[in-house]
Design an enzyme around this catalytic site. Structure first.
Site, PDB file in Angstrom:
ATOM      1  N   SER A   1      72.343  37.346  45.285  1.00 39.26           N
ATOM      2  CA  SER A   1      72.365  37.316  43.825  1.00 39.26           C
ATOM      3  C   SER A   1      73.009  36.048  43.290  1.00 39.26           C
ATOM      4  O   SER A   1      73.918  35.485  43.910  1.00 39.26           O
ATOM      5  CB  SER A   1      73.186  38.494  43.289  1.00 39.26           C
ATOM      6  OG  SER A   1      72.686  39.706  43.768  1.00 39.26           O
TER       7      SER A   1
ATOM      8  N   HIS B   1      75.568  45.274  39.463  1.00 34.65           N
ATOM      9  CA  HIS B   1      75.598  45.841  40.819  1.00 34.65           C
ATOM     10  C   HIS B   1      76.847  46.698  41.050  1.00 34.65           C
ATOM     11  O   HIS B   1      76.774  47.750  41.682  1.00 34.65           O
ATOM     12  CB  HIS B   1      75.487  44.733  41.866  1.00 34.65           C
ATOM     13  CG  HIS B   1      74.131  44.085  41.894  1.00 34.65           C
ATOM     14  ND1 HIS B   1      72.987  44.774  42.202  1.00 34.65           N
ATOM     15  CD2 HIS B   1      73.730  42.812  41.622  1.00 34.65           C
ATOM     16  CE1 HIS B   1      71.934  43.956  42.135  1.00 34.65           C
ATOM     17  NE2 HIS B   1      72.363  42.756  41.783  1.00 34.65           N
TER      18      HIS B   1
END
Lengths: 440, 440, 440, 440
Positions: free
Chosen positions: B298, B372
């Site tokens: 990410s 997340h």
């Protein structure tokens, strides 16, 4: 693996995985407590598993347990009275749009969010429709469920927005697992087994159209059956006859809606019928250029109950009408219909009932009349002796009615009925139903 | 004719027929007046035609006209302040559940019903998503649209309930008209044309999964791209390389979520990402038994903006961190990355940012971290030099991060983060991000 | 419009257009002359129209006209005896491969090319299958059609190459128009209406698999019905019972092929059964790991006709067998079966018949035995009293048989049977069927 | 699991199971010996596995091994010369139809049965097409393969009977894995990537239609590209231009077939083109009532090779034609075309070539002309300067041609061409191509 079964499989696995997180389902879990957990936590696997579990346990419960759950759903989830009070104060002090929206939001019944969360579980929508069917049944003796019913109806109205529906033609190429639903649901003129179904979906001069919602692809919401004919039919038996000759569709000039069935009791109050009829009309006009008119062949379900009750008839029926009624066999059970089923007085009584008997909130008293007139159709003809079945005798002495969907006037009719309760009828019916002096 | 095109054709014909009823569309019709007619009348053909017309005219309008319409939608449709006042009085006098529901119902912003009615027109849902995209853009300078935005979000939240979504795997057997949407929407790691798309959906060790809503079968809502690998990847380039060797999926032990893209700006605030990731994890676990871990690769989009602002860093960064930042080339535009991109100080800065920089309402400041961690993932590793692209330099000096989705702890992590803002990180990262005394 | 209906519509239009070229179809056209035109000209629209016309007129013809056409097809289209003579001369002079191929080509019966051309018309394949069904029927009294039958069989063998077949599982999600074909075709254990069909395709422990050819997507070629059970069944009634308990498929250890039906008389002599059984076995082994054995429950259609004919039994049956037969009621029509149906002598007679009665060209005399033994199955058990129906009594006094498909030995069994006519049977059956000295 | 993938999976498992029966595939197995086993034994699992193995090994083989296999296939499988001799004797003695059929059957080249057996393996048909492609290539230097090529063509002609083909319209909704085939196969006017493909299948005034065989659902056999225009186009560039304005299809009066591509080299000699064109014409006439004419815009591939060879031109070309040719730049590589590309002499040369240059077996010498004239089209116009590409220059100095499909005369034209080799051309072309006296 096709998309739909893919998602279903995945959801079942997530649910199963969540199940291991939440532990064994307890047979007598407190379902309301479970719902509180679902709403207050964000864990998705466990949330799905809990939702599925609540729905499964609910489905297996007896009425006492169901009632307890539904009552809890109606009453134990807010809104927070204190927060609502504060919102009201705030709104009253400023009347701002934001304050109004806060008020709207805070006043949302908590059960609505519970239902939204339950709907995330695989296959939940059908379960929630069943749940509301229970509410409709149980609220008769449990007035506190009335409010919950409103919540369901409002939410379902949003989910089942007309824009999301799919119209499908149902014919003999449709999977058997869907076809059998129609056998189950048809209430107006029952299917006498698969061969009868085949005649009514497979013959070239018969059609069946249904609405589906994409989240329940094998569950019809409502369907209509159509016969293509050369003239306006005056009786139902020739339409349903096993051995009738079929008409090449190109030679038909009339489309007859002879049965409209709502399949989902849980969607009561959310209206699809008018929209379906209009879509079918458009579809048929596009396909068959020879069609000149669209009519129904409809029952008059409230006629006899109304006419046999002196309180209703008073002032509308004349003595000879009352006499005619008295002459009719209450429990006729012979072959066909008795002679009196075709007496002119019976046509007059039906015309009076349909054009002049009103419901308290305005509009025609007869529910089928109310539906078609509300759609903008015109009351076209009264057909005594049209229904030789026992049910037809019990409800309307065998009388059936044609409503005409005439697209030049449909919006105008609709407005007149909606605004003024004006029943638009053919001149023949107006004459039949006209108040008249009795001689002697 | 498949069902979906059948309904679309029918709706278009009804709309066309209604159009003849409502007369020519006037180029400069008062769209708000049209909406008032739509809401107040029940005529369905004309209602559909009007709805389609409003949507078409709106779509073609310039921002001035759009703003006028949206403002009208926000303010001119009630609720009726008087009726609301009466409801409030009634509620305050009794606090009954029915009174509360009346209050909820009466306080519903009138624009919501307008949007529901517009949605009945063929293809309307996509138009309404676009309309909200306009609201999001225009509300920045027009605060009165804030309320309308809430209305949209609330209604869309109901329509796009997770229970209605379909997950589909997107591979090379998918129609080109759908595939090209992914080329259009992908923002994280752009597709360099069809060949690149083919590599990323067609290779045996690559996957792409998307959510769809049944009313927009060719429009993805959100999608995630997955690489199947032998180890946790520390850089993005090898994953996207044209000439990499493919790995037989059975040999993979790691599934890497390397891109998650929301496609519909109009659905902002309605969260699908967590649900999608969890479904994909389940699907992959079912298919590939060799998978041992699920991680992301990410970006850290907020790192540099945060670290370069002295106000943020104060008290969290040590002088040597500040010095390290000063040594970094602000507008690096060379090949690959400068040597400093791999300095240990940079890892520390990133760890401090991710574990200790918070947003005002609590939780991690970085939006990707917030997503997340909020899903219950763990901050697993910091990878300096992972992204050699220009955008990566501008946002995070090339740093990327792995988040780990460990299903044994995901719900616990989620709870800890949601309730206490606790950032769950690997011990290595905790060590890197720990406050420490500077010597000297 | 889906591809298949697209092509069909186009072909119909071309055909219609061609029809206007060839003029009105004459009711009594000379169909053979038409076929000569079809073969000799290359015009495609007119060729299609002529082909369609020939097929339609043929279908409507009476047997006299059909016979005339078929006889013409068999005899009037070459080959050219002179050309063939020349080819033979040429081949004999050189024996070259090219000469041999010329010979092959020139000797092709002309009717084959006619059939190929007719097949270009829309929907022609099904018509041609019907045509061969006529050939099979009419050739009994018209020996000159024998050759034409060979032509059909050869051509169909090429068209229906196993590589082109599709196996489908038929369950309750299949369109009704396909499902009803199974009701029509099932000959072994008739479906008693749709509910019975539903039990046999929809129950979790029942399966139906069929082969289709892509040119006739709604027409099964052959199908097999399977019951999943806990043990080898010894009677058919429990398998077909309406009210039996269903078994979760995971708990089954035995798959029973209890009915195999060829649907297309026109494909007689082109064998699909063995291939279908083997594919179903593979499919089930893949799905259900608990399956340990694959058996049939099969009729013994030739038993009684064989045993009651003294010419057959001579030398194989012992006097006590003959006496047992004499004791059996010839036209039993009571409930269930008479007691003698379970006499040990009957099992011995069946064993002798199945293991020792041979057909003239070698192999088991019983056609069902010949089929399964030819596939490599083993004769496993004889079940007297297994079929209590009237047909079972008439054909085999109610005896049924299990054949076992054991994949470790199937190829070996097949070879032994094909090469030496060796009937592989269980030791119990071998013992029962053994020649033995009669005492006294 | 959809039917097609079901069967494929099953076949793969049977094949895998058979593989364990036949043991390890030997890298250098004698493929001819394997085929002999396949033909002589009936074991199906082992037969499938052997067939798959032969196909896989063949595909991986080099040309030497392929040639050895193909030669074996052509020569080592009979027919049995002795049996054939006996058949010939028998036929000669009686000339019976049965004798003739025996002769036909016994003379069948053995390789044909091998190919039929190989086709049972999963995915075999495509492999067999490739095998014939090899035959076509290798037979140039290996005359003994000529016979095998005939066998392939004959068998494929039966399998790919026109009655089994499916026409599909290819548009942007088609799966990418199929669309990319068109990029690969298009030879006439190459697709410059996906965007170009999109223009040519997705624009409202462009169409692409293809034939498929049901056994290879993702493999086009032949396809045609159509432009809908207002007039007969005289050049190709405007049709392929990226930035052209699109025409609403309802406004088109002309359908232009601007590219026809055979995809499967392995089907050479089995003609689908005429049938496809006629089906597309019917489909377009049905959809678009405004279409008045159907023309091609076709290359003249043989023009220059013919005209530059003095042997050909002799007697047909006049001295000024020869002079004009000499003036043309042999290897033009500039922008656009040189001025001489539009000289009137060039049109005359093309007209002479197309109307008067014949092939040895009769008919037009140019292959494209031969195809369209054979279909019954008329040579309508010659367009010098129509193709500005390098390939067009090399083949025909940029000349392109329109052929007109006029359905009133198409069958008559076809007959005239087929029987007498009569080239039907417009009067303008006839005039251009007329033999004429040269002055001085």
């Amino acid at each position: 693996m096709p998309p739909s079964s893919m998602i279903e499989g995945v959801l079942r696995r997530i649910t199963a995985q969540g199940r291991s997180l939440i532990g064994q389902s307890r047979r007598n879990a407190d379902l309301i407590a479970e719902c509180k957990t679902i709403v207050s936590t964000a864990g998705q696997a466990s949330g799905l598993a809990r939702a599925r579990d609540v729905l499964d346990q609910y489905a297996a419960a007896n009425d006492d347990r169901k009632l307890a759950f539904l009552t809890g759903l109606a009453t134990q989830f807010g809104p927070d009275a204190e927060a609502l009070g504060a919102c009201i104060d705030s709104y009253l002090s400023g009347h701002s749009p934001a304050g109004m929206r806060d008020l709207h939001q805070v006043s949302e019944p908590g059960g609505v969010e519970v239902i939204r969360r339950l709907n995330r579980a695989p296959g939940a929508t059908a379960d929630l429709l069943s749940m509301r069917t229970d509410v409709l049944r149980l609220k008769r003796d449990n007035a506190e469920l009335e409010a919950l019913d409103r919540d369901f109806r409002h939410l379902f109205g949003s989910w089942f927005n007309l824009g999301f529906l799919e119209m499908r033609r149902i014919d003999w190429s449709v999977p058997a697992e869907i076809l059998e639903k129609f056998i189950t649901y048809e209430a107006v003129h029952e299917f006498r087994g698969w061969e009868d179904l085949r005649r009514r979906v497979g013959a070239p001069d018969r059609r069946l159209y249904a609405f589906f919602h994409p989240s329940m692809p094998a569950e019809p919401l409502i369907f209509v059956q159509v016969a293509l004919t050369r003239d306006i039919p005056r009786a139902i038996a020739p339409i349903l006859a096993e051995d009738r000759a079929t008409l090449p569709p190109q030679e038909a000039n009339t489309a007859v809606f002879y049965s409209i069935t709502n399949c989902q009791e849980g969607l009561r109050g959310i209206a699809f019928g008018s929209f379906l009829i209009k879509q079918v009309v458009e579809q048929l006009r596009f396909e068959l250029e020879g069609l000149e008119r669209f009519v129904t062949l409809s029952p008059v379900p409230g006629l006899r109950a109304w006419a046999e009750d002196p309180a209703n008839a008073d002032g509308l029926l004349a003595p000879r009408h009352v006499a005619a009624i008295a002459a009719l066999d209450t429990n006729w059970a012979g072959e066909g219909l008795p002679e009196e089923a075709r007496s002119p007085a019976l046509s007059e009584i039906a015309a009076i009932y349909l054009t002049r008997a009103t419901r308290s909130e305005g509009g025609a008293r007869d529910p089928v009349a109310h539906f078609h007139l509300g759609n903008g159709a015109r009351l076209e003809a009264i057909n005594p002796g049209a229904d030789t079945g026992r049910r037809g005798w019990a409800r309307s002495w065998g009388v059936m009615v044609n409503y005409l969907y005439d697209f030049a006037s449909i919006e105008r009719n609709h407005e007149a009925y909606a605004n003024d309760g004006a029943v638009i009828a053919s001149s023949a019916i107006r004459r039949l139903g006209r108040p008249r002096k009795e001689r002697g």
